[in-house]
Design a protein around this motif. Structure first.
Motif, PDB file in Angstrom:
ATOM      1  N   GLU A  19      -6.709   7.502  -7.383  1.00 39.35           N
ATOM      2  CA  GLU A  19      -6.409   7.820  -8.423  1.00 39.35           C
ATOM      3  C   GLU A  19      -4.987   7.884  -9.037  1.00 39.35           C
ATOM      4  OE1 GLU A  19      -8.327   8.881 -10.997  1.00 39.35           O
ATOM      5  OE2 GLU A  19     -10.274   9.095 -10.028  1.00 39.35           O
ATOM      6  N   GLU A  20      -4.018   8.131  -8.213  1.00 44.55           N
ATOM      7  CA  GLU A  20      -2.631   8.076  -8.462  1.00 44.55           C
ATOM      8  C   GLU A  20      -1.883   6.785  -8.217  1.00 44.55           C
ATOM      9  OE1 GLU A  20      -1.050  11.434  -6.455  1.00 44.55           O
ATOM     10  OE2 GLU A  20      -1.842  12.933  -7.764  1.00 44.55           O
ATOM     11  N   TYR A  21      -2.637   5.882  -7.377  1.00 44.16           N
ATOM     12  CA  TYR A  21      -2.045   4.431  -7.176  1.00 44.16           C
ATOM     13  C   TYR A  21      -1.878   3.848  -8.176  1.00 44.16           C
ATOM     14  CZ  TYR A  21      -1.726   0.315  -4.135  1.00 44.16           C
ATOM     15  OH  TYR A  21      -1.424  -0.558  -3.453  1.00 44.16           O
ATOM     16  N   GLU A  22      -0.443   3.483  -8.305  1.00 47.60           N
ATOM     17  CA  GLU A  22       0.340   2.823  -9.294  1.00 47.60           C
ATOM     18  C   GLU A  22      -0.478   1.725  -9.904  1.00 47.60           C
ATOM     19  OE1 GLU A  22       4.412   2.768  -8.724  1.00 47.60           O
ATOM     20  OE2 GLU A  22       4.796   4.695  -7.986  1.00 47.60           O
ATOM     21  N   LEU A  23      -0.785   0.779  -9.144  1.00 48.08           N
ATOM     22  CA  LEU A  23      -1.351  -0.326  -9.797  1.00 48.08           C
ATOM     23  C   LEU A  23      -2.920  -0.208  -9.973  1.00 48.08           C
ATOM     24  CD1 LEU A  23      -0.153  -2.788  -7.085  1.00 48.08           C
ATOM     25  CD2 LEU A  23       0.877  -2.317  -9.277  1.00 48.08           C
ATOM     26  N   GLY A  24      -3.383   0.972  -9.867  1.00 50.88           N
ATOM     27  CA  GLY A  24      -4.839   1.136 -10.235  1.00 50.88           C
ATOM     28  C   GLY A  24      -5.860   1.475  -9.262  1.00 50.88           C
TER      29      GLY A  24
ATOM     30  N   TYR B  31       0.745  -1.180   0.090  1.00 46.25           N
ATOM     31  CA  TYR B  31       0.104  -0.282  -0.059  1.00 46.25           C
ATOM     32  C   TYR B  31       0.791   1.162   0.146  1.00 46.25           C
ATOM     33  CZ  TYR B  31      -2.960   3.720   2.066  1.00 46.25           C
ATOM     34  OH  TYR B  31      -3.532   5.160   2.377  1.00 46.25           O
ATOM     35  N   PHE B  32       1.893   1.271   0.913  1.00 46.99           N
ATOM     36  CA  PHE B  32       2.824   2.557   0.890  1.00 46.99           C
ATOM     37  C   PHE B  32       3.836   2.537  -0.226  1.00 46.99           C
ATOM     38  CE2 PHE B  32       1.420   2.227   5.408  1.00 46.99           C
ATOM     39  CZ  PHE B  32       1.034   3.450   5.698  1.00 46.99           C
ATOM     40  N   GLU B  33       4.104   1.437  -0.692  1.00 43.18           N
ATOM     41  CA  GLU B  33       4.976   1.605  -1.930  1.00 43.18           C
ATOM     42  C   GLU B  33       4.439   1.853  -3.134  1.00 43.18           C
ATOM     43  OE1 GLU B  33       7.349  -2.036  -2.792  1.00 43.18           O
ATOM     44  OE2 GLU B  33       8.927  -1.632  -1.325  1.00 43.18           O
ATOM     45  N   GLU B  34       3.316   1.732  -3.357  1.00 39.26           N
ATOM     46  CA  GLU B  34       2.540   1.840  -4.500  1.00 39.26           C
ATOM     47  C   GLU B  34       1.734   3.279  -4.756  1.00 39.26           C
ATOM     48  OE1 GLU B  34       3.299   0.177  -7.387  1.00 39.26           O
ATOM     49  OE2 GLU B  34       4.347  -1.305  -6.151  1.00 39.26           O
ATOM     50  N   GLY B  35       2.097   4.025  -3.397  1.00 42.49           N
ATOM     51  CA  GLY B  35       1.438   5.404  -3.793  1.00 42.49           C
ATOM     52  C   GLY B  35       0.618   5.680  -2.424  1.00 42.49           C
ATOM     53  N   GLY B  36       0.226   4.913  -1.582  1.00 44.39           N
ATOM     54  CA  GLY B  36      -0.487   5.096  -0.360  1.00 44.39           C
ATOM     55  C   GLY B  36       0.070   5.753   0.556  1.00 44.39           C
ATOM     56  N   ASN B  37      -0.615   6.887   1.279  1.00 42.41           N
ATOM     57  CA  ASN B  37       0.357   7.674   2.197  1.00 42.41           C
ATOM     58  C   ASN B  37      -0.342   7.851   3.520  1.00 42.41           C
ATOM     59  OD1 ASN B  37       2.541   9.266   2.562  1.00 42.41           O
ATOM     60  ND2 ASN B  37       1.288  11.220   2.511  1.00 42.41           N
ATOM     61  N   SER B  38      -1.799   7.613   3.570  1.00 38.78           N
ATOM     62  CA  SER B  38      -2.601   7.976   4.864  1.00 38.78           C
ATOM     63  C   SER B  38      -2.268   6.827   5.966  1.00 38.78           C
ATOM     64  CB  SER B  38      -3.859   7.901   4.245  1.00 38.78           C
ATOM     65  OG  SER B  38      -4.829   8.165   5.576  1.00 38.78           O
ATOM     66  N   LYS B  39      -1.694   7.342   7.194  1.00 41.89           N
ATOM     67  CA  LYS B  39      -1.551   6.551   8.067  1.00 41.89           C
ATOM     68  C   LYS B  39      -3.008   6.106   8.922  1.00 41.89           C
ATOM     69  CE  LYS B  39       2.768   7.488   7.453  1.00 41.89           C
ATOM     70  NZ  LYS B  39       2.744   8.611   6.609  1.00 41.89           N
ATOM     71  N   TRP B  40      -4.016   7.047   8.868  1.00 42.14           N
ATOM     72  CA  TRP B  40      -5.114   6.690   9.490  1.00 42.14           C
ATOM     73  C   TRP B  40      -5.623   5.639   8.708  1.00 42.14           C
ATOM     74  CZ3 TRP B  40      -6.489   7.728  14.221  1.00 42.14           C
ATOM     75  CH2 TRP B  40      -5.767   8.704  14.910  1.00 42.14           C
ATOM     76  N   MET B  41      -5.774   5.737   7.283  1.00 42.68           N
ATOM     77  CA  MET B  41      -6.456   4.930   6.414  1.00 42.68           C
ATOM     78  C   MET B  41      -5.896   3.375   6.827  1.00 42.68           C
ATOM     79  SD  MET B  41      -8.469   3.565   4.503  1.00 42.68           S
ATOM     80  CE  MET B  41      -9.303   4.965   3.867  1.00 42.68           C
ATOM     81  N   SER B  42      -4.544   3.310   6.941  1.00 40.62           N
ATOM     82  CA  SER B  42      -3.792   2.105   7.068  1.00 40.62           C
ATOM     83  C   SER B  42      -4.124   1.597   8.229  1.00 40.62           C
ATOM     84  CB  SER B  42      -2.153   2.355   7.106  1.00 40.62           C
ATOM     85  OG  SER B  42      -1.460   1.147   7.486  1.00 40.62           O
ATOM     86  N   ALA B  43      -4.370   2.386   9.466  1.00 41.00           N
ATOM     87  CA  ALA B  43      -4.896   1.874  10.913  1.00 41.00           C
ATOM     88  C   ALA B  43      -6.320   1.426  10.784  1.00 41.00           C
ATOM     89  CB  ALA B  43      -4.747   3.063  11.788  1.00 41.00           C
ATOM     90  N   PHE B  44      -7.161   2.206   9.905  1.00 39.00           N
ATOM     91  CA  PHE B  44      -8.625   1.951   9.835  1.00 39.00           C
ATOM     92  C   PHE B  44      -8.698   0.510   9.187  1.00 39.00           C
ATOM     93  CE2 PHE B  44     -12.392   2.084   7.142  1.00 39.00           C
ATOM     94  CZ  PHE B  44     -13.230   2.097   8.210  1.00 39.00           C
ATOM     95  N   VAL B  45      -8.027   0.230   8.110  1.00 34.99           N
ATOM     96  CA  VAL B  45      -8.317  -1.161   7.531  1.00 34.99           C
ATOM     97  C   VAL B  45      -7.901  -2.288   8.591  1.00 34.99           C
ATOM     98  CG1 VAL B  45      -8.446  -0.199   5.215  1.00 34.99           C
ATOM     99  CG2 VAL B  45      -6.070  -0.889   5.937  1.00 34.99           C
ATOM    100  N   GLN B  46      -6.813  -2.120   9.362  1.00 37.01           N
ATOM    101  CA  GLN B  46      -6.316  -3.192  10.197  1.00 37.01           C
ATOM    102  C   GLN B  46      -7.655  -3.621  10.933  1.00 37.01           C
ATOM    103  OE1 GLN B  46      -2.393  -2.563  12.250  1.00 37.01           O
ATOM    104  NE2 GLN B  46      -2.026  -0.625  10.533  1.00 37.01           N
TER     105      GLN B  46
END
Length: 385
Positions: free
Chosen positions: A273-278, A65-80
Motif C-alpha cells: 500500500e505504501e510503495y511509492e510507485l504503486g 524495491y528497497f529504495e521505493e519503500g520495500g523493507n522485507s529481507k525475507w521477501m527479497s530473498a524469496f523472489v530471488q
C-alpha cells in the motif's frame, strides 16, 4: 587378410567413441580435444548474455524495491528463488535420451544421493540469497558491487581445491583485472539518498553479509561443478534443469518458512500500500526480480555445465561494473572516469580469459590432428606388414 585387419580397427574405433561419449556425459565437454565448434561458442555467448542481463536487471530492481519503500529481507530473498516455474517449459525442448545416456542411467547414484545433493545446495542457496538481501538493503550499489567482486577470489580458491582448476598466465591476468575493475568502484562515492541514511551498524552488517554471501556463492559454484562431475554425470539439458529447479524448490521453501516465522508476511500488505510507485509496480518489481535471477541462474549453471565454475564467475564479475554505470541513468547516481576505467578493465579481463580458451581450443585441435596422422601412419605400416 584385409577383412581380418578391419575388424580390430573397427573395435578400436568403437572403444574410442565409447570413451569419448563417457567423457561427454560426465560433463567434461570443454576438456575433450577437438569438440569446440561454432555451436559451442554460440552457446557460451547465449549463457553469458543470460548471466549479464539477468544479474544486472535483478540487481537494479532489487535496489529499486528497497529504495521505493520495500523493507522485507525475507521477501527479497524469496523472489530471488521463486521464479523457477518459469523454467518448466524448457523441459519440453530437452533433447530425448540416446542410447549412450540410457546406458549411463543404469549406473546413476540412488535417489537418496540426489535428494541429499539438492537439499544441501538448496540450503546454501537460501542462506546466500538472504545475506545478499541484507547487503542490497544496507549498502550503496558501488560498495555492494565491490564486495561481490571478492567472490572471484573465493571461487579461484575453491576451484583449485575442489575442481583441480589450472591457472595459466591469461587466466590469472583475467582474475586480477576483473578484481581491480570492481575494486575501483570503492573510490566512486555514492551520493544516493539511501547512502546518507545508512547507520554505521547497518553498514557493517551489510558489509559482512555481502562478504559471506560472496564466499558462499563461490562455494556453491564449485560444488555445482563437482556435482556434475562426480554425481550427475549426464550431459543433458534435463540434468541441468533438474539441478536448478530442485535446489530452488528447497531454497524457496526455506525462505517461505523464514518469511512466515519472522512475521514479515504480516506487513506485506501495508508495504504494498505504501510503495511509492504503486501496487502494480510493487508486484511487477518482485516478478521481474524473480525472472531476472532465474535467467541468471540458467546462464550461470550452463557455463558451469559446459566450461567451469570459475568461468561462470568471471562472466558474473564482468557484469558488476555495469550496474553502477546503469545506476547513473536509472537512479541518477553521479559518475566519473573511475567507472569508465572500471568497465574497460572488466572487458580487458574478459578478453584475456577468452583468449586462453582460444589457445586451449587451438592446442586441442593441433593435438587431435597429430594423433590422427600418427594413427593413419601406424595403420599404413600394419597394412604393409
Amino acid at each position: 587378410m584385409g577383412k581380418a585387419r578391419e575388424v580390430p580397427l573397427q573395435i578400436m574405433d568403437h572403444e574410442v567413441k565409447e570413451e569419448n561419449s563417457g567423457e561427454l556425459d560426465a560433463g567434461h565437454r570443454s576438456s575433450v580435444p577437438g569438440i569446440r565448434g561454432h555451436i559451442w561458442w554460440i552457446k557460451m555467448g547465449i549463457y553469458s548474455f543470460f548471466v549479464l542481463s539477468g544479474q544486472t536487471t535483478a540487481t537494479l530492481l532489487g535496489r529499486l524495491y528497497f529504495e521505493e519503500g520495500g523493507n522485507s529481507k525475507w521477501m527479497s530473498a524469496f523472489v530471488q528463488l521463486a521464479g523457477f516455474p518459469l523454467l518448466l517449459p524448457f523441459y519440453c525442448i530437452s533433447l530425448p535420451k540416446n542410447s549412450t545416456t540410457d546406458s549411463i542411467d543404469t549406473d546413476r547414484p540412488p535417489a537418496l544421493t540426489y535428494a541429499f545433493l539438492y537439499v544441501s545446495l538448496g540450503i546454501i542457496m537460501a542462506g546466500i540469497c538472504l545475506l545478499y538481501s541484507y547487503g542490497t538493503s544496507y549498502l550503496p550499489v558501488s560498495t555492494f558491487s565491490l564486495i561481490c567482486a571478492s567472490q572471484l577470489g573465493f571461487n579461484a580458491l575453491f576451484s583449485f581445491f575442489l575442481n583441480s582448476q589450472k591457472f595459466t598466465f591469461f587466466i590469472t591476468n583475467s582474475l586480477v583485472l576483473l578484481t581491480i575493475s570492481s575494486a575501483l568502484l570503492v573510490f566512486q562515492p555514492d551520493d544516493s539518498s539511501d547512502s546518507k541514511k545508512i547507520s554505521k551498524g547497518k553498514y557493517i552488517t551489510g558489509f559482512l553479509c555481502t562478504l559471506f554471501a560472496s564466499a558462499g556463492y563461490a562455494l556453491l559454484l564449485s560444488l555445482t561443478q563437482l556435482a556434475f562431475k562426480k554425481i550427475i554425470k549426464r550431459n543433458t539439458m534435463r540434468a541441468m534443469l533438474d539441478l536448478i529447479i530442485y535446489q530452488n524448490i528447497v531454497a524457496t521453501c526455506l525462505t517461505l518458512v523464514g518469511l512466515f516465522a519472522s512475521g514479515d508476511w504480516k506487513v506485506l500488505s501495508k508495504e504494498m500500500e505504501e510503495y511509492e510507485l504503486g501496487k502494480v509496480s510493487y508486484l511487477m518489481t518482485l516478478i521481474w526480480i524473480a525472472a531476472g535471477w532465474d535467467v541468471f541462474t540458467l546462464g550461470a549453471v550452463g557455463l558451469i555445465f559446459d566450461v567451469s565454475s570459475l568461468f561462470s564467475n568471471v562472466i558474473s564479475t564482468l557484469g558488476l561494473p555495469i550496474v553502477p554505470v546503469l545506476a547513473v541513468f536509472f537512479f541518477h547516481d553521479k559518475t566519473d572516469g573511475v567507472k569508465v576505467v572500471a568497465i574497460l578493465l572488466a572487458i580487458w579481463g574478459f578478453v584475456s580469459y577468452m583468449y586462453q580458451h582460444y589457445l586451449d581450443d587451438s592446442k586441442s585441435k593441433a593435438e587431435r590432428a597429430n594423433a590422427t596422422q600418427a594413427s593413419q601412419a601406424s595403420t599404413c605400416e600394419e597394412v604393409q606388414i
